[in-house]
Design a protein around this motif. Structure first.
Motif, PDB file in Angstrom:
ATOM      1  N   ASN A   1      34.230   7.665  32.242  1.00  0.00           N
ATOM      2  CA  ASN A   1      33.923   9.089  32.398  1.00  0.00           C
ATOM      3  C   ASN A   1      33.334   9.662  31.114  1.00  0.00           C
ATOM      4  O   ASN A   1      32.379  10.441  31.145  1.00  0.00           O
ATOM      5  N   LEU A   2      33.907   9.249  29.995  1.00  0.00           N
ATOM      6  CA  LEU A   2      33.372   9.734  28.708  1.00  0.00           C
ATOM      7  C   LEU A   2      31.949   9.217  28.495  1.00  0.00           C
ATOM      8  O   LEU A   2      31.077   9.949  28.014  1.00  0.00           O
ATOM      9  N   ALA A   3      31.727   7.950  28.875  1.00  0.00           N
ATOM     10  CA  ALA A   3      30.380   7.378  28.715  1.00  0.00           C
ATOM     11  C   ALA A   3      29.383   8.110  29.613  1.00  0.00           C
ATOM     12  O   ALA A   3      28.261   8.405  29.198  1.00  0.00           O
ATOM     13  N   ARG A   4      29.812   8.421  30.828  1.00  0.00           N
ATOM     14  CA  ARG A   4      28.923   9.144  31.745  1.00  0.00           C
ATOM     15  C   ARG A   4      28.590  10.523  31.193  1.00  0.00           C
ATOM     16  O   ARG A   4      27.455  10.989  31.271  1.00  0.00           O
ATOM     17  N   ASN A   5      29.605  11.177  30.618  1.00  0.00           N
ATOM     18  CA  ASN A   5      29.346  12.494  30.011  1.00  0.00           C
ATOM     19  C   ASN A   5      28.310  12.374  28.905  1.00  0.00           C
ATOM     20  O   ASN A   5      27.426  13.214  28.767  1.00  0.00           O
ATOM     21  N   GLU A   6      28.444  11.302  28.124  1.00  0.00           N
ATOM     22  CA  GLU A   6      27.515  11.097  27.011  1.00  0.00           C
ATOM     23  C   GLU A   6      26.087  10.878  27.543  1.00  0.00           C
ATOM     24  O   GLU A   6      25.130  11.454  27.019  1.00  0.00           O
ATOM     25  N   LEU A   7      25.977  10.070  28.596  1.00  0.00           N
ATOM     26  CA  LEU A   7      24.654   9.811  29.173  1.00  0.00           C
ATOM     27  C   LEU A   7      24.040  11.095  29.737  1.00  0.00           C
ATOM     28  O   LEU A   7      22.841  11.342  29.607  1.00  0.00           O
TER      29      LEU A   7
ATOM     30  N   LYS B   1      20.611  13.064  28.657  1.00  0.00           N
ATOM     31  CA  LYS B   1      19.517  13.464  29.558  1.00  0.00           C
ATOM     32  C   LYS B   1      19.130  14.908  29.284  1.00  0.00           C
ATOM     33  O   LYS B   1      17.965  15.278  29.337  1.00  0.00           O
ATOM     34  N   ARG B   2      20.166  15.733  29.006  1.00  0.00           N
ATOM     35  CA  ARG B   2      19.916  17.157  28.784  1.00  0.00           C
ATOM     36  C   ARG B   2      19.162  17.381  27.471  1.00  0.00           C
ATOM     37  O   ARG B   2      18.233  18.130  27.378  1.00  0.00           O
ATOM     38  N   PHE B   3      19.646  16.706  26.417  1.00  0.00           N
ATOM     39  CA  PHE B   3      18.985  16.826  25.106  1.00  0.00           C
ATOM     40  C   PHE B   3      18.406  15.470  24.761  1.00  0.00           C
ATOM     41  O   PHE B   3      19.097  14.642  24.173  1.00  0.00           O
ATOM     42  N   LYS B   4      17.186  15.251  25.165  1.00  0.00           N
ATOM     43  CA  LYS B   4      16.608  13.922  24.993  1.00  0.00           C
ATOM     44  C   LYS B   4      16.187  13.723  23.540  1.00  0.00           C
ATOM     45  O   LYS B   4      15.402  14.498  22.986  1.00  0.00           O
ATOM     46  N   PHE B   5      16.737  12.700  22.901  1.00  0.00           N
ATOM     47  CA  PHE B   5      16.365  12.401  21.523  1.00  0.00           C
ATOM     48  C   PHE B   5      15.317  11.295  21.511  1.00  0.00           C
ATOM     49  O   PHE B   5      15.389  10.359  22.301  1.00  0.00           O
ATOM     50  N   PHE B   6      14.383  11.420  20.626  1.00  0.00           N
ATOM     51  CA  PHE B   6      13.346  10.400  20.532  1.00  0.00           C
ATOM     52  C   PHE B   6      13.538   9.575  19.273  1.00  0.00           C
ATOM     53  O   PHE B   6      13.720  10.106  18.184  1.00  0.00           O
ATOM     54  N   ASP B   7      13.540   8.303  19.479  1.00  0.00           N
ATOM     55  CA  ASP B   7      13.623   7.380  18.353  1.00  0.00           C
ATOM     56  C   ASP B   7      12.236   6.792  18.157  1.00  0.00           C
ATOM     57  O   ASP B   7      11.515   6.552  19.130  1.00  0.00           O
ATOM     58  N   ILE B   8      11.874   6.539  16.888  1.00  0.00           N
ATOM     59  CA  ILE B   8      10.537   6.012  16.621  1.00  0.00           C
ATOM     60  C   ILE B   8      10.325   4.650  17.286  1.00  0.00           C
ATOM     61  O   ILE B   8       9.248   4.323  17.748  1.00  0.00           O
TER      62      ILE B   8
END
Lengths: 200, 234
Positions: free
Chosen positions: A84-90, A94-101
């Motif tokens: 459940n915690l992992a799903r919350n993190e995912l 999705k809500r705040f999409k971070f971009f990695d180089i």
């Protein structure tokens, strides 16, 4: 039989935790931290965040130790909290999409690069697992990597047993399809062929 | 068994998750079908590779960081228990809600001058009382029935003191009439009390002490022939 013994051992340890025994809590942490890390790391593909989630899982277990129902399996409860915690993190991602180089290259490209080195098959497989849809991935990780019984996977994911079996089957088929060409190359090389099958 | 059906079971077959009968059926099919055999080999490869996937790395300070968080949690629990008993806020609010509501109502009552109204008599009522006495007394005196006093009570009448006196007067009137032989058919009725009892009831008996000053000084008793005035009973 082995499962029953392990279940009883967990109950005994958790009873001690409920009575304030921190040694028992430490034993439970030692027993489950690696398993949880394996699942969560594969779910969210980030070691640091997976570690945070596993820590949070154990803290939640400690916080709510009084509310644990001994009718259920301890490990099921633990995996459910962690997932459940992992799903919350995912969801948060999705809500705040971070971009990695490095993400800019594209996941597929990365897989392709790694797949050029057939000797690294487990890593290739890991990358392929990461690309599975979440519902198949969760069932597949719990069943085939963590080797939990189907019944426990169904309880952890809170879905019917038949659905679990179908999702695991589908995930295996998807993986086989994704890895099929590279597997052939890998097999050809491991049999002593100097060139990949596709070049022969 | 057809290829399509066999292929739906191949992943489970490669993991030996099937029943013995189905396992045997698929095994027999695989012996005669190279395509399905190749597919099954693919699943076996995947299974083999899965076992070689390295375990996730856990940092060396995982336990110490977790211990630190658990210690914080324990400290918070102890502090919460010390200053705020478990579940106290919930139960407290449930119990306190009616008390608070009553308190608010009482406060509103006091602030709107309710107490003053209770303590200070209504001026209009007082004026009415001052104006009323004579007429009211007369009316009540004339209309009262002999036993009315017995049914009157403090709660039934605002003028209970007056009513009680009227009732007593009626009783006295009854006793006097009996003494005088009134309300009887030609003499003392067999069920009427004897003279001594009547005198006792009037407070004139040997052992009777009179404790209250009666309001009746003069009483006009209705008689069959003419009007007989009884004065100064006591």
């Amino acid at each position: 039989m082995k499962g029953e013994t392990e279940k009883q051992a967990d109950y005994n340890l958790f009873e001690r935790v409920q009575n304030g025994d921190m040694v028992a809590f430490n034993e439970l942490v030692e027993k489950y931290k690696q398993r949880l890390m394996n699942v969560i790391t594969r779910m969210i593909q980030s070691n640091e965040e997976a570690e945070d989630i596993v820590q949070e899982t154990f803290v939640r277990v400690y916080q709510h130790r009084a509310s644990f129902d001994f009718k259920h399996c301890f490990s099921t409860w633990l995996y459910t909290i962690a997932l459940n915690l992992a799903r919350n993190e995912l969801r948060k991602r999705k809500r705040f999409k971070f971009f990695d180089i490095f993400d800019l290259k594209g996941n597929e490209a990365e897989i392709a690069v790694e797949m050029d080195m057939p000797s690294n098959l487990p890593q290739i497989l890991q990358k392929a697992v990461d690309t599975l849809p979440e519902k198949y991935k969760t069932a597949f990780i719990l069943r085939d990597i963590e080797e939990l019984p189907y019944e426990e996977v169904a309880k952890v994911m809170n879905i019917p047993l038949g659905t679990v079996k179908s999702r695991v089957n589908r995930a295996r088929a998807l993986l086989r399809e994704k890895l099929k060409p590279r597997m052939e190359e890998y097999n050809a090389l491991s049999k002593g062929t100097l060139l990949p099958v596709s070049l022969l | 068994m057809r290829c399509r059906k066999v292929r739906s079971f191949l992943s489970a077959y490669s993991k030996s998750e099937l029943t013995e009968a189905r396992h045997r059926a698929i095994f027999e099919h695989l012996e005669s079908c190279p395509e399905c055999r190749r597919m099954e080999a693919g699943f076996r490869e995947v299974n083999g590779a899965l076992k070689k996937i390295p375990a996730a790395q856990i940092s060396a300070d995982f336990n110490s960081r977790l211990l630190s968080r658990i210690t914080d949690e324990r400290y918070r629990e102890v502090r919460t228990k010390a200053f705020l008993p478990k579940q106290a806020p919930v139960i407290g609010m449930r119990r306190m809600a009616p008390v608070l509501a009553t308190f608010c109502l009482m406060l509103a009552f006091v602030l709107t001058g309710g107490i003053e109204k209770l303590l200070v008599p209504d001026q209009e009522y007082m004026v009415a009382q001052q104006d009323a006495p004579l007429n009211e007394l007369d009316n009540r005196y004339m209309t009262v029935t002999p036993d009315a006093g017995r049914t009157l009570s403090q709660h039934e009448s605002k003028h209970w003191r007056f009513d009680r006196q009227v009732a007593r007067a009626n009783r006295v009137r009854g006793y006097m009439n009996q003494l005088a032989g009134a309300n009887t058919f030609g003499g003392t009725a067999p069920w009427s009390p004897d003279r001594k009892t009547l005198l006792d009831r009037l407070g004139l008996g040997f052992n009777t002490t009179y404790r209250h000053q009666p309001i009746i000084r003069t009483y006009i008793a209705p008689q069959t022939d003419g009007v007989k005035e009884v004065q100064q009973i006591y």
